[in-house]
Design a protein around this motif. Structure first.
Motif, PDB file in Angstrom:
ATOM      1  N   PRO A 420      47.128  37.135  45.050  1.00  0.00           N
ATOM      2  CA  PRO A 420      48.474  36.981  45.605  1.00  0.00           C
ATOM      3  C   PRO A 420      48.675  35.684  46.387  1.00  0.00           C
ATOM      4  O   PRO A 420      49.812  35.214  46.531  1.00  0.00           O
ATOM      5  N   GLN A 421      47.586  35.078  46.904  1.00  0.00           N
ATOM      6  CA  GLN A 421      47.708  33.852  47.695  1.00  0.00           C
ATOM      7  C   GLN A 421      47.612  32.585  46.836  1.00  0.00           C
ATOM      8  O   GLN A 421      48.386  31.646  46.997  1.00  0.00           O
ATOM      9  N   THR A 422      46.683  32.587  45.895  1.00  0.00           N
ATOM     10  CA  THR A 422      46.435  31.356  45.120  1.00  0.00           C
ATOM     11  C   THR A 422      47.005  31.404  43.710  1.00  0.00           C
ATOM     12  O   THR A 422      47.191  30.361  43.080  1.00  0.00           O
ATOM     13  N   GLY A 423      47.258  32.619  43.186  1.00  0.00           N
ATOM     14  CA  GLY A 423      47.729  32.729  41.810  1.00  0.00           C
ATOM     15  C   GLY A 423      46.612  32.611  40.792  1.00  0.00           C
ATOM     16  O   GLY A 423      46.847  32.789  39.594  1.00  0.00           O
ATOM     17  N   GLN A 424      45.422  32.315  41.261  1.00  0.00           N
ATOM     18  CA  GLN A 424      44.296  32.180  40.347  1.00  0.00           C
ATOM     19  C   GLN A 424      43.919  33.555  39.784  1.00  0.00           C
ATOM     20  O   GLN A 424      43.838  34.538  40.506  1.00  0.00           O
ATOM     21  N   MET A 425      43.692  33.595  38.472  1.00  0.00           N
ATOM     22  CA  MET A 425      43.335  34.850  37.828  1.00  0.00           C
ATOM     23  C   MET A 425      41.854  35.147  38.067  1.00  0.00           C
ATOM     24  O   MET A 425      40.998  34.293  37.861  1.00  0.00           O
ATOM     25  N   ARG A 426      41.587  36.366  38.519  1.00  0.00           N
ATOM     26  CA  ARG A 426      40.200  36.733  38.733  1.00  0.00           C
ATOM     27  C   ARG A 426      39.850  37.984  37.923  1.00  0.00           C
ATOM     28  O   ARG A 426      40.677  38.872  37.731  1.00  0.00           O
ATOM     29  N   ARG A 427      38.636  37.999  37.450  1.00  0.00           N
ATOM     30  CA  ARG A 427      38.175  39.088  36.586  1.00  0.00           C
ATOM     31  C   ARG A 427      37.841  40.326  37.417  1.00  0.00           C
ATOM     32  O   ARG A 427      37.290  40.224  38.499  1.00  0.00           O
ATOM     33  N   LEU A 428      38.171  41.474  36.846  1.00  0.00           N
ATOM     34  CA  LEU A 428      37.715  42.732  37.420  1.00  0.00           C
ATOM     35  C   LEU A 428      36.521  43.282  36.638  1.00  0.00           C
ATOM     36  O   LEU A 428      36.008  44.348  36.954  1.00  0.00           O
ATOM     37  N   ILE A 429      36.104  42.553  35.633  1.00  0.00           N
ATOM     38  CA  ILE A 429      34.957  42.957  34.827  1.00  0.00           C
ATOM     39  C   ILE A 429      34.086  41.735  34.594  1.00  0.00           C
ATOM     40  O   ILE A 429      34.588  40.611  34.465  1.00  0.00           O
ATOM     41  N   SER A 430      32.789  41.948  34.573  1.00  0.00           N
ATOM     42  CA  SER A 430      31.873  40.833  34.336  1.00  0.00           C
ATOM     43  C   SER A 430      32.074  40.281  32.928  1.00  0.00           C
ATOM     44  O   SER A 430      32.518  40.987  32.018  1.00  0.00           O
ATOM     45  N   GLN A 431      31.740  39.027  32.755  1.00  0.00           N
ATOM     46  CA  GLN A 431      31.817  38.410  31.431  1.00  0.00           C
ATOM     47  C   GLN A 431      30.922  39.185  30.465  1.00  0.00           C
ATOM     48  O   GLN A 431      29.742  39.405  30.728  1.00  0.00           O
ATOM     49  N   ILE A 432      31.506  39.629  29.364  1.00  0.00           N
ATOM     50  CA  ILE A 432      30.760  40.417  28.387  1.00  0.00           C
ATOM     51  C   ILE A 432      30.420  39.538  27.189  1.00  0.00           C
ATOM     52  O   ILE A 432      31.319  38.936  26.588  1.00  0.00           O
ATOM     53  N   PRO A 433      29.149  39.451  26.813  1.00  0.00           N
ATOM     54  CA  PRO A 433      28.760  38.650  25.647  1.00  0.00           C
ATOM     55  C   PRO A 433      29.449  39.140  24.379  1.00  0.00           C
ATOM     56  O   PRO A 433      29.771  40.331  24.254  1.00  0.00           O
ATOM     57  N   PRO A 434      29.695  38.233  23.412  1.00  0.00           N
ATOM     58  CA  PRO A 434      30.394  38.602  22.173  1.00  0.00           C
ATOM     59  C   PRO A 434      29.773  39.794  21.448  1.00  0.00           C
ATOM     60  O   PRO A 434      30.490  40.645  20.913  1.00  0.00           O
TER      61      PRO A 434
END
Length: 697
Positions: A420-434
């Motif tokens: 809400p302050q920066t507008g930067q998108m942050r993940r709620l899930i860890s990066q999942i390998p393909p």
């Protein structure tokens, strides 16, 4: 050899108990014959017998009992005057014996015995009445005390009753149950494969399991149906692996190849812990799957489809198949998805305050736009707001959940929220390998295939509940399957464990989603299977205990949740909507809960014919509840396991453990079994052949 001796001893004990019972009755008969019995009740019984003998040539006509008899005895004799002289005398004296010696009083005992001779059972067991009874489906009155042994066991042969009694006697021995798996393996090594299979089919396997494959179970399914009971089919083969192997598999399949990165805000309960990696720990009533590879998941899918085909072929659209989502994919993916869901709730709590699901906050898109006003020009924020699911009542979901089951969306990209302050998108899930993204798509594909097949075959699917660290993901996926497939009827059912503190809230939220997104909602309500494990894990990992504090609180949660479902069903009926948009299975072995459900149905005007409430119990357990319900016209189910004898031993071990934990129910079932065995001996019905004329709701 020792095993055979043990079973012979049990059988001898049973025979001796019957002989003692019959001997006591003969003693009473002899007293009457010798004139030693001066009881007015006995005299009346003898008078009634003489009256019956005098009119034996007119037994096809109605014969009234003597006016001097008590009303209860009149009622009893009215139903039994067609018996021969010897049997009539025994029954009359049995009334006297039970009324004189019963601590609950003569009237209650006479009523109990009277119930044993109901006309419905005479019609089903009498050859002369078979032609008339086959013309229309039978319906019996329901004894809600569940104390009628005839209603409970009229679907069983006498041998099946004896076998059940022996099995319950074994389950009453704590030492035998504690070491049951060791004893089973010992018996296998001593007897050899063929004799061991014969022993199992004569005892535990024959009592708790329907058969070895989809073809051999058909006679069981057909007999159940003829007595008003429908099946929930489950292929109960399990791997018998060691604790070390179970822990190894679980740890390896619960951690991403990218590592177990516990980022800021990570929740410990949604990460694997080796101490609890063997998910069988202190679990007696639920089957456990451990992930091995994708090929195993494919085989599990094929097995579930075979279950669907078996149900479809034998139940005429009334059957159900139970499945577990952990059988269809890698558990790591369910853990990560569950954590996303719970972190999303936390995100909404921080954003708007309050607790609960996103849906319960009733915030609108405009409310969200205000929260993001300072970063509203950010393209990512605008894209995020565009994908939020909402209606006129507010936001349903922050993420496009339909993509989980309909599209090839990437988990890593889907679950992102703006700061809400920066507008930067942050993940709620860890990066999942393909590769793991592909595994998730495969899991969903397998589930889609199963549910699509179920819809085509007109069979329902019940997705079982599992541990709380998997359950948010399982429930979310199940609801999306409901939204996709439950458009015209309830095909997919979710399972709710009422020993959890959040059960009432979860069911209410899911009912609300079904209403707002206009799909049929199906729920199986259970008490739960993982209590000890859940409590121990919560304490060890330092998160709040998710389980209700005691049994009474769980019962209250069950009844509150059921009442809420019934309240909503009544509202739909009252406003002319289709009440079948909510379907509930009361899956309980608790008599009080079943009575509560029946009473609630009556109070709010829901009949069995509405087909919105059904009842379910396990095969081989609580027949005295299931069969009277089915025979009275309620929708009743048995959970039917099947599979090869030696491959279902883990299942049989759990059944023995579960029966040990419900000794009170065992005692009642043993008492009713003995009453019915004794009754058949007295009436010369040892070779009684079950033949039902009931049609399930």
């Amino acid at each position: 050899m020792y095993i055979c001796i043990f079973f012979c001893k049990l059988l001898l004990d049973l025979v001796m108990a019957l002989l003692r019972s019959l001997s006591a009755q003969r003693t009473t008969i002899n007293l009457v014959k010798s004139g030693s019995c001066s009881s007015p009740t006995a005299a009346a019984a003898v008078a009634a017998q003489r009256t019956h003998h005098h009119h034996h040539q007119r037994r096809n006509l109605h014969v009234a009992p003597p006016s001097s008899l008590s009303p209860n005895l009149k009622h009893h004799l009215h139903h039994h005057l067609h018996l021969n002289r010897h049997h009539q005398l025994i029954w009359s004296l049995l009334i006297q014996q039970r009324s004189l010696h019963s601590p609950s009083g003569p009237n209650q005992q006479v009523a109990d015995v009277s119930t044993l001779g109901r006309k419905q059972y005479q019609a089903s067991s009498s050859p002369s009445s078979s032609s008339s009874s086959s013309s229309s489906p039978q319906r019996d009155p329901l004894d809600v005390s569940f104390n009628d042994p005839i209603a409970a066991f009229k679907s069983k042969t006498t041998w099946e009753l004896v076998r059940a009694y022996l099995v319950y006697m074994i389950c009453s021995s704590e030492k035998l149950v504690e070491h049951n798996m060791t004893l089973l393996k010992l018996a296998r090594s001593l007897l050899g494969g063929r004799l061991f299979v014969m022993l199992m089919k004569s005892t535990f396997y024959g009592h708790f399991v329907a058969g070895e494959n989809r073809h051999t179970i058909v006679p069981t399914l057909e007999r159940l149906r003829s007595f008003g009971v429908k099946p929930i089919l489950d292929y109960s083969v399990e791997e018998d692996i060691t604790q070390e192997e179970a822990e190894k598999r679980e740890v390896e399949s619960s951690v991403s190849s990218a590592g177990d990165n516990k980022e800021e805000g990570a929740m410990p309960q949604y990460h694997v812990d080796k101490s609890f990696a063997d998910r069988r720990y202190k679990v007696s009533s639920a089957r456990t799957y451990f992930y091995l590879n994708e090929a195993t998941c494919e085989r599990n899918m094929e097995t579930f489809i075979k279950c669907l085909e078996a149900v479809s072929g034998a139940t005429f659209g009334t059957g159900i198949t139970a499945i577990k989502l952990t059988a269809l994919g890698r558990p790591q993916l369910l853990l990560q998805l569950s954590e996303v869901i719970m972190r999303t709730r936390k995100y909404m709590e921080d954003l708007v305050g309050g607790q609960g699901n996103v849906l319960t906050h009733h915030k609108t898109i405009k409310d969200l736009e205000k929260y993001y006003a300072s970063v509203g020009d950010n393209k990512d924020v605008q894209e995020f707001l565009k994908n939020v699911t909402s209606d006129k009542e507010g936001i349903l979901h922050l993420f496009p959940w339909s993509g989980i089951v309909d599209e090839n969306s990437q988990l890593s990209d889907t679950f992102r929220v703006p700061d809400p302050q920066t507008g930067q998108m942050r993940r709620l899930i860890s990066q999942i390998p393909p590769k793991e993204e592909e595994m998730f798509r495969n899991m969903i594909r397998r589930l889609n295939t199963i549910v699509k097949t179920a819809a085509e075959l007109d069979v329902r699917i019940m997705i079982d509940a599992e541990q709380t660290y998997f359950q948010p993901a399982i429930s979310r996926i199940t609801l999306e399957m409901m939204r996709k497939y439950n458009k015209d009827k309830a095909i997919v059912f979710n399972t709710y464990q009422c020993y959890l503190r959040e059960s009432f809230r979860e069911v209410g939220t899911d009912l609300e989603q079904a209403k707002r997104q206009n799909f049929y909602f199906g729920a199986k309500l259970v008490r739960g299977a993982y209590m000890e494990q859940e409590r121990a894990r919560a304490q060890a990992l330092g998160y709040p205990d998710p389980v209700n504090p005691d049994y009474e609180a769980t019962t209250d949660m069950y009844h509150r949740t059921l009442s809420e479902c019934l309240r909503r069903i009544k509202l739909m009926k009252d406003c002319g909507d289709d009440a079948r948009k909510i379907g509930i299975m009361v899956a309980s072995h608790n008599e009080d809960t079943v009575r509560f459900a029946i009473q609630q149905m009556k109070e709010i005007g829901i009949s069995p014919e509405d087909k919105v409430i059904c009842f379910g119990q396990l095969l081989g357990m609580c027949d005295y509840i299931t069969f009277p319900l089915g025979q009275a016209g309620y929708s009743a189910y048995k959970y039917i396991p099947y599979g090869p004898v030696e491959e279902v031993l883990p299942y049989l071990s759990r059944r023995a453990q579960e029966n040990k934990g419900v000794l009170k129910k065992i005692q009642k079932e043993k008492r009713l079994l003995m009453a019915e065995i004794r009754r058949r001996l007295i009436r010369g019905q040892l070779f009684y052949k079950p033949k039902g004329n009931y049609v399930p709701i």
